[in-house]
Design an enzyme around this catalytic site. Structure first.
Site, short mmCIF file in Angstrom:
data_model
loop_
_atom_site.label_atom_id
_atom_site.label_comp_id
_atom_site.label_asym_id
_atom_site.label_seq_id
_atom_site.Cartn_x
_atom_site.Cartn_y
_atom_site.Cartn_z
N ARG A 174 -6.68 -18.15 -8.78
CA ARG A 174 -7.38 -17.50 -7.66
C ARG A 174 -8.51 -16.59 -8.16
NH1 ARG A 174 -3.13 -15.35 -3.44
NH2 ARG A 174 -5.05 -15.16 -2.23
N ARG A 182 -5.26 -23.95 1.61
CA ARG A 182 -4.48 -24.13 2.85
C ARG A 182 -5.12 -25.12 3.82
NH1 ARG A 182 -2.23 -17.92 3.54
NH2 ARG A 182 -0.46 -18.20 2.14
N LYS A 199 -6.49 -19.31 -1.01
CA LYS A 199 -5.25 -18.56 -0.78
C LYS A 199 -4.18 -19.06 -1.77
CE LYS A 199 -6.73 -15.80 2.39
NZ LYS A 199 -6.88 -14.39 2.05
N ASP A 257 -4.21 -15.21 7.67
CA ASP A 257 -2.94 -15.74 7.16
C ASP A 257 -2.20 -16.58 8.20
OD1 ASP A 257 -3.36 -14.52 4.71
OD2 ASP A 257 -2.36 -12.68 5.31
N ARG A 299 0.82 -1.22 0.00
CA ARG A 299 0.00 0.00 0.00
C ARG A 299 0.85 1.26 0.00
NH1 ARG A 299 -2.82 -4.22 1.98
NH2 ARG A 299 -5.11 -4.17 1.99
C1 S3P Z 1 -4.33 -8.95 2.36
C2 S3P Z 1 -5.56 -9.41 2.72
C3 S3P Z 1 -5.85 -10.82 3.01
C4 S3P Z 1 -4.58 -11.64 3.21
C5 S3P Z 1 -3.51 -11.31 2.22
C6 S3P Z 1 -3.16 -9.84 2.25
C7 S3P Z 1 -4.16 -7.51 2.09
O1 S3P Z 1 -6.57 -11.36 1.91
O2 S3P Z 1 -4.88 -13.01 3.16
O3 S3P Z 1 -2.34 -12.06 2.49
O4 S3P Z 1 -3.02 -7.02 2.05
O5 S3P Z 1 -5.19 -6.82 1.91
P1 S3P Z 1 -8.18 -11.22 1.88
O6 S3P Z 1 -8.47 -9.84 2.22
O7 S3P Z 1 -8.59 -11.57 0.50
O8 S3P Z 1 -8.65 -12.21 2.90
#
Ligand code: S3P
EC number: 2.5.1.19
Length: 435
Positions: free
Chosen positions: A122, A345, A341, A314, A27
């Site tokens: 995905r 998982r 994921k 995670d 971000r």
């Molecule tokens: C993330 C959100 C999560 C997480 C991923 C990183 C993010 O996914 O599993 O590793 O940086 O917004 P989801 O929001 O799809 O669950």
């Protein structure tokens, strides 16, 4: 292929600083690129996933420089990107793909995007659907997958969107498009997902309202470059927390970990399992930080349900390993997201831990882990596989610390998706006690 090591009887000891947070590093690059002026990002995570986001912005003409843990971005604003000369490579990174589908949904040229074989399986409709309601346009392979095209577009309109899944990636994609849309964009969450996008938009001088799961954003005036300090990643720290808890006689401290309440589910769940975890808060202007101290101790099985999942999504693989060592059963339900994921998982956790004698039942939306199994390699040796998934690779490494027999790991290179120096950091706390 690497040979893994069992910890010695004296356990794991020492202090460890895990690398910067993956979600926040992605971000920070994104906001830095669309802001005006220079953004400096400290404790920046230089991992494979984040490098793919960096590659995308470079291909769009953004100047980004970096040293080992600092990145500098010279922002261009949202309307000055150049058309890239080739497709944009997302690698293994779901976060890059989904967030950028929102952020880049109003550019004057088509953008081809592609990824590796895991990422190409995905689901993307979860972001393409709400973004299409906002008038973004996509071409997805089989209406769902990469490779895809983000179509040239000059119009986005705000929507009100009730999130069907708890997902920070979906929420963030909508908010990043909402920042460029006419009218208001509102996302309504049933369960809170990580709020790094909202926090960072504010830090860059933008406006966003959040109230009890209702998040509203409007077209933003120019954002301004910032200094961002990325906390150490709680998702990486989780491997050390569990290692410290389950390896007898351990006592370790993990420094300056990000303990944002939308991310600290692993600590809450380990505490529910009976763990005593010492958190020493560190003053911070941005994301909350703490040093975390953990000693080996006995855990008990618990029930983990849908409401627990988003803040620990995670960390469920490493929590599953902790549960194999707990007294009693741990029941995980409402966790069907784990199936989409980097790997499925639920399947990969069970495939690997059962090779070491763990007793786990598979459920469509989770698993039942029967605790109290001492891990051992059948017939003296076990071949574990990361399945190309960084978190499964690291879970295997932590499991080997308490496994009798020889353990070998294949697919270890996947760990560099989020934690390139993981093996060195683990050995630093194993070796320290043998000095
Ligand atoms: C993330 C959100 C999560 C997480 C991923 C990183 C993010 O996914 O599993 O590793 O940086 O917004 P989801 O929001 O799809 O669950």
């Amino acid at each position: 292929m690497i040979k893994l090591t069992k910890a010695s009887k004296t356990g794991l000891h020492g202090e460890i600083t895990v690398p910067g947070d993956k979600s926040i590093s992605h971000r920070a690059l994104m906001f830095g690129a669309i802001a005006d002026g220079k953004t400096v990002i400290d404790n920046f995570l230089m991992s494979d996933d984040v490098m793919h986001t960096m590659g995308v912005f470079r291909a769009l003409g953004v100047e980004i420089n970096h040293t080992e843990s600092q990145a500098t971005v010279i922002g261009k604003g949202l309307t000055n990107f150049k058309a890239p000369s080739a497709g944009l490579d997302m690698g293994n990174s779901g976060t890059s793909t989904r967030l950028l589908m929102g952020l880049l949904s109003k550019q004057p040229f088509d953008l081809k995007i592609f990824g590796d074989s895991s990422l190409s399986k995905r689901p993307l409709r979860r972001v393409a659907d709400p973004l299409s309601l906002m008038h973004a346009q996509f071409e997805l392979t089989n209406e769902e997958f990469l490779p895809a095209v983000i179509k040239a577009n000059n119009e986005l309109t705000g929507i009100i969107y009730h999130m069907p899944v708890a997902s920070a990636q979906v929420k963030s994609a909508i908010l990043l498009a909402g920042m460029q849309a006419d009218g208001e964009t509102t996302v309504i969450e049933k369960l809170p997902s990580r709020d790094h996008t909202e926090r960072m938009l504010r830090q860059f001088g933008g406006e966003i309202k959040t109230e009890g799961g209702v998040i509203t954003v409007k077209k933003q005036p120019q954002l301004n470059g910032q200094h961002v300090l990325v906390p150490s990643d709680i998702s990486s720290a989780a491997f050390f927390m569990v290692a410290g808890l389950i390896t007898p006689n351990s006592d370790i401290t993990i420094k300056k970990v990000g303990v944002n309440p939308t991310r600290d589910g692993v600590i809450k769940l380990l505490e529910r399992m009976g763990a005593k975890i010492l958190q020493n808060a560190i003053p911070s202007d941005g994301e909350p930080l703490a040093d975390i101290t953990i000693k080996a101790q006995t855990l008990k099985g618990i029930e983990i349900t849908a409401a627990d999942i988003p803040s620990a999504v995670d960390e469920l693989p490493i929590l599953a390993l902790a549960a194999t060592q707990a007294v009693g059963d741990t029941i995980i339900s409402g966790a069907e997201e784990l199936r989409v994921k980097e790997t499925d998982r639920i399947a990969t956790v069970i495939s690997e831990l059962t090779k070491l004698g763990a007793n786990i039942e598979e459920k469509p939306d989770g698993m039942v882990i029967h605790g109290g199994t001492s891990l051992h390699a059948e017939n003296g040796s076990a071949l574990l596989d990361s399945h190309g998934d960084h978190r499964i690779g690291m879970m295997n490494v932590v499991a080997s610390l308490i496994t009798e027999g020889d353990v070998v790991l294949t697919g270890e290179e996947a760990m560099s998706v989020s934690y390139p120096g993981f093996m060195e950091d683990i050995s630093s706390i194993i070796e320290r006690d043998s000095l």
